[in-house]
Design a protein around this motif. Structure first.
Motif, PDB file in Angstrom:
ATOM      1  N   ARG A 275       0.817  -1.218   0.000  1.00 32.28           N
ATOM      2  CA  ARG A 275       0.000   0.000   0.000  1.00 32.28           C
ATOM      3  C   ARG A 275       0.851   1.269   0.000  1.00 32.28           C
ATOM      4  NH1 ARG A 275      -4.987  -1.643   0.244  1.00 32.28           N
ATOM      5  NH2 ARG A 275      -5.393  -3.715   1.073  1.00 32.28           N
ATOM      6  N   PHE A 276       2.119   1.132   0.299  1.00 32.22           N
ATOM      7  CA  PHE A 276       3.051   2.245   0.153  1.00 32.22           C
ATOM      8  C   PHE A 276       3.673   2.276  -1.245  1.00 32.22           C
ATOM      9  CE2 PHE A 276       3.959   2.175   4.939  1.00 32.22           C
ATOM     10  CZ  PHE A 276       3.344   3.382   5.172  1.00 32.22           C
ATOM     11  N   VAL A 277       3.952   1.094  -1.773  1.00 28.89           N
ATOM     12  CA  VAL A 277       4.810   0.961  -2.955  1.00 28.89           C
ATOM     13  C   VAL A 277       4.045   0.951  -4.271  1.00 28.89           C
ATOM     14  CG1 VAL A 277       6.440  -0.616  -4.108  1.00 28.89           C
ATOM     15  CG2 VAL A 277       6.605  -0.230  -1.640  1.00 28.89           C
ATOM     16  N   LEU A 278       2.829   0.420  -4.291  1.00 26.60           N
ATOM     17  CA  LEU A 278       2.169   0.124  -5.564  1.00 26.60           C
ATOM     18  C   LEU A 278       1.162   1.151  -6.091  1.00 26.60           C
ATOM     19  CD1 LEU A 278       1.682  -3.707  -5.102  1.00 26.60           C
ATOM     20  CD2 LEU A 278       3.433  -2.521  -6.416  1.00 26.60           C
ATOM     21  N   PRO A 279       0.370   1.820  -5.251  1.00 27.70           N
ATOM     22  CA  PRO A 279      -0.686   2.680  -5.815  1.00 27.70           C
ATOM     23  C   PRO A 279      -0.193   3.710  -6.820  1.00 27.70           C
ATOM     24  CG  PRO A 279      -1.093   2.337  -3.488  1.00 27.70           C
ATOM     25  CD  PRO A 279       0.249   1.721  -3.782  1.00 27.70           C
ATOM     26  N   HIS A 280       0.942   4.349  -6.582  1.00 28.32           N
ATOM     27  CA  HIS A 280       1.402   5.385  -7.515  1.00 28.32           C
ATOM     28  C   HIS A 280       2.064   4.797  -8.753  1.00 28.32           C
ATOM     29  CE1 HIS A 280       4.905   4.487  -5.046  1.00 28.32           C
ATOM     30  NE2 HIS A 280       5.698   5.181  -5.838  1.00 28.32           N
ATOM     31  N   ARG A 281       2.260   3.467  -8.760  1.00 33.82           N
ATOM     32  CA  ARG A 281       2.852   2.811  -9.928  1.00 33.82           C
ATOM     33  C   ARG A 281       1.807   2.108 -10.795  1.00 33.82           C
ATOM     34  NH1 ARG A 281       7.078   2.130  -5.967  1.00 33.82           N
ATOM     35  NH2 ARG A 281       9.098   2.708  -6.877  1.00 33.82           N
ATOM     36  N   MET A 282       0.606   1.955 -10.268  1.00 31.39           N
ATOM     37  CA  MET A 282      -0.447   1.287 -11.017  1.00 31.39           C
ATOM     38  C   MET A 282      -0.940   2.186 -12.141  1.00 31.39           C
ATOM     39  SD  MET A 282      -2.452  -0.242  -7.696  1.00 31.39           S
ATOM     40  CE  MET A 282      -3.952  -0.628  -8.581  1.00 31.39           C
ATOM     41  N   ARG A 283      -1.294   1.569 -13.239  1.00 31.88           N
ATOM     42  CA  ARG A 283      -1.814   2.337 -14.373  1.00 31.88           C
ATOM     43  C   ARG A 283      -3.229   2.802 -14.060  1.00 31.88           C
ATOM     44  NH1 ARG A 283      -0.077  -1.880 -19.210  1.00 31.88           N
ATOM     45  NH2 ARG A 283       2.192  -1.806 -18.836  1.00 31.88           N
ATOM     46  N   ARG A 284      -3.379   4.094 -14.020  1.00 29.51           N
ATOM     47  CA  ARG A 284      -4.698   4.658 -13.705  1.00 29.51           C
ATOM     48  C   ARG A 284      -5.611   4.592 -14.929  1.00 29.51           C
ATOM     49  NH1 ARG A 284      -6.128   8.265  -9.590  1.00 29.51           N
ATOM     50  NH2 ARG A 284      -3.936   8.591  -9.099  1.00 29.51           N
ATOM     51  N   GLN A 285      -6.801   4.058 -14.715  1.00 24.13           N
ATOM     52  CA  GLN A 285      -7.787   3.984 -15.788  1.00 24.13           C
ATOM     53  C   GLN A 285      -8.387   5.371 -16.026  1.00 24.13           C
ATOM     54  OE1 GLN A 285      -8.076   1.227 -17.441  1.00 24.13           O
ATOM     55  NE2 GLN A 285      -6.770   0.053 -16.047  1.00 24.13           N
ATOM     56  N   PRO A 286      -8.938   5.618 -17.223  1.00 22.61           N
ATOM     57  CA  PRO A 286      -9.558   6.923 -17.486  1.00 22.61           C
ATOM     58  C   PRO A 286     -10.621   7.263 -16.445  1.00 22.61           C
ATOM     59  CG  PRO A 286      -9.330   5.678 -19.517  1.00 22.61           C
ATOM     60  CD  PRO A 286      -8.958   4.738 -18.403  1.00 22.61           C
ATOM     61  N   PHE A 287     -10.536   8.463 -15.898  1.00 21.94           N
ATOM     62  CA  PHE A 287     -11.486   8.983 -14.920  1.00 21.94           C
ATOM     63  C   PHE A 287     -11.482   8.225 -13.593  1.00 21.94           C
ATOM     64  CE2 PHE A 287     -13.401   9.431 -19.218  1.00 21.94           C
ATOM     65  CZ  PHE A 287     -13.200  10.806 -19.352  1.00 21.94           C
ATOM     66  N   GLU A 288     -10.437   7.411 -13.378  1.00 22.03           N
ATOM     67  CA  GLU A 288     -10.394   6.620 -12.150  1.00 22.03           C
ATOM     68  C   GLU A 288      -9.880   7.464 -10.992  1.00 22.03           C
ATOM     69  OE1 GLU A 288      -8.974   2.180 -10.890  1.00 22.03           O
ATOM     70  OE2 GLU A 288      -7.535   3.395 -11.995  1.00 22.03           O
ATOM     71  N   GLU A 289     -10.571   7.374  -9.857  1.00 21.48           N
ATOM     72  CA  GLU A 289     -10.154   8.082  -8.651  1.00 21.48           C
ATOM     73  C   GLU A 289      -9.347   7.134  -7.770  1.00 21.48           C
ATOM     74  OE1 GLU A 289     -10.604  11.217  -8.252  1.00 21.48           O
ATOM     75  OE2 GLU A 289     -11.849  11.477 -10.044  1.00 21.48           O
TER      76      GLU A 289
END
Length: 307
Positions: A275-289
């Motif tokens: 939860r520290f390492v992965l969220p900012h590396r995940m590919r954000r889907q269009p309009f995803e919050e």
């Protein structure tokens, strides 16, 4: 008391447990690779970073302003002097000043991308090299890089996000009592900083002792092949590019184990580290919050952790 000794105490910060932990982990293990703190204004981002230098005496905070030029950051070579005398003349920049300390960049998302690249390269290598007209100079540049930003003002490129080891999302307190405590402590601090700081001296000393003990334990923490495979499985499941996230996930889990006085990495350490390492590396889907990304992370973590 001098300015350093009247900094707002780290242990006096109300809530923001994940923000404080992310900073502590990087102090325990300087090889982690820094922290990106994202959140709305007025959520103790800057206070937490600055108060860290009051907690750990060896750390000073070197501020890098958004308007800083490349020469101000990396340093400058006097080419004319070199041509005339045959000797290199180097004027150190902020990276040299930050060696062994905290390099703090507020609103890092507004910093020129090229400057961010330079910062991250130096942070990864531990060395800053300046080259001008065939002349070069290198010096050590090992520092704890901390960037803060308000996502509403724009984000960093995915390639740059990936270079930060950990990221934390912060927000204002929603519990009435906690929010009131924030107000009360700030008023007490502003009325009499010296007295307020003394009230937290024992807590500060205890936390520093825990940090130093965790540093000593770190190299002895064990990790099994199962945990390594779990990290790889999580990275594949979340379709994270490259292997940096896997390695950082394991380093973070090891550091968490050291902080919690455990002898080996367990599933909870992996889950917390993710939860520290992965969220900012995940590919954000269009309009995803952020909430949607949390659901994807949870969906991948749960099956992986039951294998």
């Amino acid at each position: 008391m001098d300015a350093l000794n009247t900094l707002y105490p780290f242990t006096a910060i109300v809530g923001q447990s994940q923000l404080k932990l992310a900073l502590i982990l990087n102090v325990i293990n300087p090889k982690l690779g820094g922290v990106l703190i994202r959140g709305e204004k007025g959520t103790a981002k800057s206070t937490a970073v600055r108060s860290l230098s009051g907690l750990v005496p060896e750390l000073n905070v070197v501020n890098l302003p958004v308007s800083a030029t490349e020469d101000r950051v990396v340093g400058a070579l006097d080419i004319e002097h070199a041509i005339k005398t045959g000797e290199k003349k180097f004027e150190p920049g902020l990276l040299a000043a930050a060696h062994g300390h905290i390099l703090y960049v507020d609103e890092i998302n507004l910093l020129d991308d090229h400057i961010v690249d330079v910062l991250l390269d130096a942070a990864a290598m531990g060395v800053n090299t300046v080259e001008r007209e065939g002349i070069s100079h290198s010096h050590p540049a090992r520092f704890l890089l901390v960037g803060t930003m308000n996502p509403e003002e724009g984000d960093l490129r995915p390639q740059l996000l990936d270079r930060f080891a950990l990221s934390v999302e912060v927000g204002g307190e929603r519990d009435v009592r906690e929010r009131a405590a924030v107000i009360r402590r700030r008023l007490e601090y502003e009325q009499d900083p010296a007295t307020f700081v003394k009230q937290y001296q024992s807590e500060q000393e205890n936390m520093l002792r825990q940090i130093l003990q965790a540093r000593k334990r770190l190299d002895g923490i064990r990790i099994t092949d199962d945990m390594l495979e779990l990290a790889a499985r999580i990275g594949i499941g979340l379709e994270v590019d490259g292997h940096r996230s896997d390695i950082t996930l394991i380093k973070t889990a090891l550091t968490l184990a050291a902080w919690h006085e455990h002898e080996a990495v367990c599933l909870e350490h992996i889950k917390h580290a993710a939860r520290f390492v992965l969220p900012h590396r995940m590919r954000r889907q269009p309009f995803e919050e952020t909430g949607g990304m949390e659901e994807r992370l949870q969906a991948v973590l749960e099956p992986a952790l039951t294998v």
